[in-house]
Design a protein around this motif. Sequence first.
Motif, PDB file in Angstrom:
ATOM      1  N   GLY A 560       0.785  -1.226   0.000  1.00 30.06           N
ATOM      2  CA  GLY A 560       0.000   0.000   0.000  1.00 30.06           C
ATOM      3  C   GLY A 560       0.817   1.275   0.000  1.00 30.06           C
ATOM      4  N   VAL A 561       1.942   1.293  -0.716  1.00 30.09           N
ATOM      5  CA  VAL A 561       2.796   2.479  -0.725  1.00 30.09           C
ATOM      6  C   VAL A 561       2.216   3.534  -1.661  1.00 30.09           C
ATOM      7  CG1 VAL A 561       5.101   3.377  -1.224  1.00 30.09           C
ATOM      8  CG2 VAL A 561       4.836   1.098  -0.227  1.00 30.09           C
ATOM      9  N   GLU A 562       2.065   4.755  -1.161  1.00 30.01           N
ATOM     10  CA  GLU A 562       1.589   5.877  -1.950  1.00 30.01           C
ATOM     11  C   GLU A 562       2.733   6.793  -2.366  1.00 30.01           C
ATOM     12  OE1 GLU A 562      -1.477   6.466  -3.048  1.00 30.01           O
ATOM     13  OE2 GLU A 562      -2.220   4.611  -2.149  1.00 30.01           O
ATOM     14  N   GLU A 563       3.694   6.990  -1.471  1.00 29.23           N
ATOM     15  CA  GLU A 563       4.813   7.901  -1.735  1.00 29.23           C
ATOM     16  C   GLU A 563       6.065   7.340  -1.079  1.00 29.23           C
ATOM     17  OE1 GLU A 563       2.385  12.106  -1.393  1.00 29.23           O
ATOM     18  OE2 GLU A 563       2.300  10.628   0.213  1.00 29.23           O
ATOM     19  N   ILE A 564       7.230   7.695  -1.635  1.00 27.42           N
ATOM     20  CA  ILE A 564       8.501   7.190  -1.117  1.00 27.42           C
ATOM     21  C   ILE A 564       9.507   8.329  -1.122  1.00 27.42           C
ATOM     22  CG2 ILE A 564       9.286   6.427  -3.403  1.00 27.42           C
ATOM     23  CD1 ILE A 564       9.949   4.534  -0.126  1.00 27.42           C
ATOM     24  N   ALA A 565      10.385   8.347  -0.128  1.00 27.63           N
ATOM     25  CA  ALA A 565      11.437   9.366  -0.054  1.00 27.63           C
ATOM     26  C   ALA A 565      12.746   8.700   0.322  1.00 27.63           C
ATOM     27  CB  ALA A 565      11.078  10.440   0.974  1.00 27.63           C
ATOM     28  N   ALA A 566      13.808   9.105  -0.370  1.00 26.40           N
ATOM     29  CA  ALA A 566      15.151   8.613  -0.081  1.00 26.40           C
ATOM     30  C   ALA A 566      16.109   9.789  -0.186  1.00 26.40           C
ATOM     31  CB  ALA A 566      15.550   7.509  -1.058  1.00 26.40           C
ATOM     32  N   SER A 567      17.284   9.627   0.384  1.00 27.02           N
ATOM     33  CA  SER A 567      18.319  10.646   0.301  1.00 27.02           C
ATOM     34  C   SER A 567      19.423  10.163  -0.625  1.00 27.02           C
ATOM     35  CB  SER A 567      18.898  10.922   1.699  1.00 27.02           C
ATOM     36  OG  SER A 567      20.057  11.740   1.621  1.00 27.02           O
ATOM     37  N   GLU A 568      20.147  11.113  -1.238  1.00 24.26           N
ATOM     38  CA  GLU A 568      21.323  10.728  -2.009  1.00 24.26           C
ATOM     39  C   GLU A 568      22.371  10.058  -1.116  1.00 24.26           C
ATOM     40  OE1 GLU A 568      19.833  13.645  -2.539  1.00 24.26           O
ATOM     41  OE2 GLU A 568      19.663  14.011  -4.699  1.00 24.26           O
ATOM     42  N   ASP A 569      22.342  10.371   0.179  1.00 26.23           N
ATOM     43  CA  ASP A 569      23.185   9.680   1.151  1.00 26.23           C
ATOM     44  C   ASP A 569      22.469   8.394   1.541  1.00 26.23           C
ATOM     45  OD1 ASP A 569      24.612   8.712   3.289  1.00 26.23           O
ATOM     46  OD2 ASP A 569      24.758  10.640   4.320  1.00 26.23           O
ATOM     47  N   GLU A 570      22.933   7.286   1.003  1.00 23.62           N
ATOM     48  CA  GLU A 570      22.197   6.027   1.149  1.00 23.62           C
ATOM     49  C   GLU A 570      22.267   5.425   2.548  1.00 23.62           C
ATOM     50  OE1 GLU A 570      22.941   3.311  -2.100  1.00 23.62           O
ATOM     51  OE2 GLU A 570      23.526   5.005  -3.334  1.00 23.62           O
ATOM     52  N   ARG A 571      23.027   6.046   3.424  1.00 23.51           N
ATOM     53  CA  ARG A 571      23.045   5.558   4.816  1.00 23.51           C
ATOM     54  C   ARG A 571      21.784   5.968   5.564  1.00 23.51           C
ATOM     55  NH1 ARG A 571      28.750   8.243   6.100  1.00 23.51           N
ATOM     56  NH2 ARG A 571      27.587   9.880   5.013  1.00 23.51           N
ATOM     57  N   GLU A 597      -0.820   8.999  11.072  1.00 24.64           N
ATOM     58  CA  GLU A 597      -1.414   9.985  10.179  1.00 24.64           C
ATOM     59  C   GLU A 597      -0.324  10.882   9.618  1.00 24.64           C
ATOM     60  OE1 GLU A 597      -4.697  12.224  11.569  1.00 24.64           O
ATOM     61  OE2 GLU A 597      -5.702  10.527  12.519  1.00 24.64           O
ATOM     62  N   GLY A 598      -0.252  10.940   8.310  1.00 17.55           N
ATOM     63  CA  GLY A 598       0.761  11.764   7.649  1.00 17.55           C
ATOM     64  C   GLY A 598       0.859  11.374   6.190  1.00 17.55           C
ATOM     65  N   MET A 599       1.515  12.228   5.407  1.00 12.31           N
ATOM     66  CA  MET A 599       1.667  11.950   3.976  1.00 12.31           C
ATOM     67  C   MET A 599       2.835  12.760   3.437  1.00 12.31           C
ATOM     68  SD  MET A 599      -1.652  14.011   2.541  1.00 12.31           S
ATOM     69  CE  MET A 599      -1.931  15.741   2.910  1.00 12.31           C
ATOM     70  N   ALA A 600       3.161  12.509   2.165  1.00  9.19           N
ATOM     71  CA  ALA A 600       4.153  13.275   1.403  1.00  9.19           C
ATOM     72  C   ALA A 600       5.507  13.372   2.094  1.00  9.19           C
ATOM     73  CB  ALA A 600       3.603  14.670   1.103  1.00  9.19           C
ATOM     74  N   PRO A 601       6.138  12.234   2.443  1.00  4.02           N
ATOM     75  CA  PRO A 601       7.470  12.309   3.047  1.00  4.02           C
ATOM     76  C   PRO A 601       8.506  12.776   2.032  1.00  4.02           C
ATOM     77  CG  PRO A 601       6.917  10.033   2.534  1.00  4.02           C
ATOM     78  CD  PRO A 601       5.681  10.848   2.253  1.00  4.02           C
ATOM     79  N   VAL A 602       9.472  13.579   2.478  1.00  6.23           N
ATOM     80  CA  VAL A 602      10.542  14.062   1.599  1.00  6.23           C
ATOM     81  C   VAL A 602      11.827  14.244   2.406  1.00  6.23           C
ATOM     82  CG1 VAL A 602       9.054  15.242  -0.070  1.00  6.23           C
ATOM     83  CG2 VAL A 602       9.879  16.489   1.937  1.00  6.23           C
ATOM     84  N   TYR A 603      12.933  14.138   1.712  1.00  3.11           N
ATOM     85  CA  TYR A 603      14.218  14.639   2.177  1.00  3.11           C
ATOM     86  C   TYR A 603      14.481  15.953   1.461  1.00  3.11           C
ATOM     87  CZ  TYR A 603      15.775  10.391   4.629  1.00  3.11           C
ATOM     88  OH  TYR A 603      15.916   9.359   5.517  1.00  3.11           O
ATOM     89  N   PRO A 604      15.458  16.733   1.895  1.00  2.00           N
ATOM     90  CA  PRO A 604      15.796  17.944   1.142  1.00  2.00           C
ATOM     91  C   PRO A 604      16.074  17.630  -0.319  1.00  2.00           C
ATOM     92  CG  PRO A 604      16.930  17.941   3.250  1.00  2.00           C
ATOM     93  CD  PRO A 604      16.274  16.602   3.121  1.00  2.00           C
ATOM     94  N   GLY A 605      15.486  18.443  -1.199  1.00  6.80           N
ATOM     95  CA  GLY A 605      15.692  18.227  -2.629  1.00  6.80           C
ATOM     96  C   GLY A 605      14.385  18.177  -3.392  1.00  6.80           C
TER      97      GLY A 605
END
Length: 605
Positions: A560-571, A597-605
């Motif tokens: 049930g994934v709607e959104e995904i966030a990752a960083s260029e720093d893979e650690r 409850e929450g949505m739209a996760p992001v890292y800087p970028g």
Amino acid sequence: MGAEREGRGRRRRMRVGAYVGCGAVLLAGCASMPDDGDLRGVESTPRQDAQVRVYALPPREDARPSEIVQGFLEALTSDDPDYETARMYLAGKALSDWQPSATTTVLDEGPNALVEPSGTREDDGDFLYRLTGHEVAQVDAQHAYKPADDDYNETVHLTQQKDTKQWRIDRLPQGVVMGKSDFQRTYVSVNKYYYTSFARAGQLGTVADPVYVRREVDPVTQMVRALLKGPTRWLNGVARTSFPPGTALKKGVRSLTPDDQNKLVVPLNGKADRVARGKCNEMAAQLLFTLQDLMPTGVDEVELQRSDGTQLCVLDEGGASHGAGGGADYQYFIDGEGRLVRMLASGADREPDAVPGALGTGDTELRSAAVSRDEDRAAGVSKDGSEMYVGSFESDGALGDPVVHSEGRTDTDRLTTPSWDGRGDLWVADRDPKNPRLLVLQGGEGEPLEAGTPGLDGRIEAVRVAADGVRIALIVERDDNQALFIGRIERDSDSSGEPSVSIVDLRSATPQLEKVKAMSWAGDSRLVVVGRESRGVQQMRYVQVDGSMLDGPQPASLTGVEEIAASEDERLPLVAHSEDGIVRLSSGAQWQTVVSEGMAPVYPG
């Protein structure tokens, strides 16, 4: 990039003088086949243990034509540095003219070989074999990977040598051909590093240029030579090298190896003899970044030498900087009250806090946001998707006027989640069917500039710009399918001197997926993608920007994934919006719920 190196290090093969195949680890001469009919079994090494090198056997005395064809095809998958054993199967012009480095053709399975015409020999008494299969990719002479979906159909001609009476191949296609499993065993994806051509004044950003090299055949020297030849064709217009034109290894240098202090000495030809110290340091930094991506332990120091053997410059990893695209202090998402909130990126805390400034108050409810790479400000899209605002984390005042407005009739016809690049420019797509646009705000402010999208066929559903500011990832919807494309960002000025931006040479990064739900940059040339194949279930995978699938560890499954966030720093952990709320995946762990409850996760970028 460090974590990316660690992942590659776990997959890298040890250089062990073992022999594999036919009971040990040798390749050719393992099969005995008739001179007519369908020849199979070229998929000769089904993913051997990682601690081996694979060698081929030369043709045996009085080998039949079918054995010659089989032995040659198997020799193409070996770790012979210059294909010496494969050349033993050739004669005449084939021996003198064959260029194995011209191209590597990757088939779904090993090539089928069928004598033609079936059951007979040619009028001149020689044999003609037809090689067939389904082509899934090609690696060109620049080592660049390109997905394919086509039939493979080539021929090899055999003749009997007059003096020795031995059968040999005297006509064949250029390059090498092999099955997908042999390709994954034989080749490894590595990033070359160059500088971006469109960096702002005072910036020196780097851009990764992924290529495939043979993993057991002196990969250090292969990568240095590939780096010196400059960016691959797709990236060439937006990337530059600090090496002067014509720079190559000094004549006579055949192999490069770091010493026991992890220092690499690189002797260059005369083209680089007179470069200034600052330019030389840039050259050495390119080598450091490239070799750190190649080797599990990287290279600590690079020394460049002039053609006369004197030192040109020395640079260690402490003196080299990638520019934009480093780590992140926080992870961000929109909470149940429509506020932009944040957590420590390390995953050390579990309780999110509202960001400073107007975007964290909830006075204007948000549905998505993007945080600048310096983490000083953010762009937020209103709950109905019609407005985008930019707010500072240092100001407690109210939000100003929206910087972008969409006239789309429904929520899904309005603004996408925005994205910041490493130059400080802000990107967003307007999905209004009557006026679809890809917009960029230079410096995150001012009048939006509409980016040209020649060749785009479909509607942009999601936008993520790489830290380098010269590559953009787009989810494009067409005919109820959603595909991931990578485009090159080209900047120029029009006839009146006004800036112009175009997205060109779009290429598919997920040819095997027909419904891409979400994606995020997850390394210098890697993305994490949520999607599914035809009639398949939703999956989460790492993919390369060139469309190749990495064969290393993949993210743990999540439904049930709607959104995904990752960083260029893979650690740093992956963060997702799923049916369980905001969840996080740290290295070596399982998905854990942060908030329900929450949505739209992001890292800087």
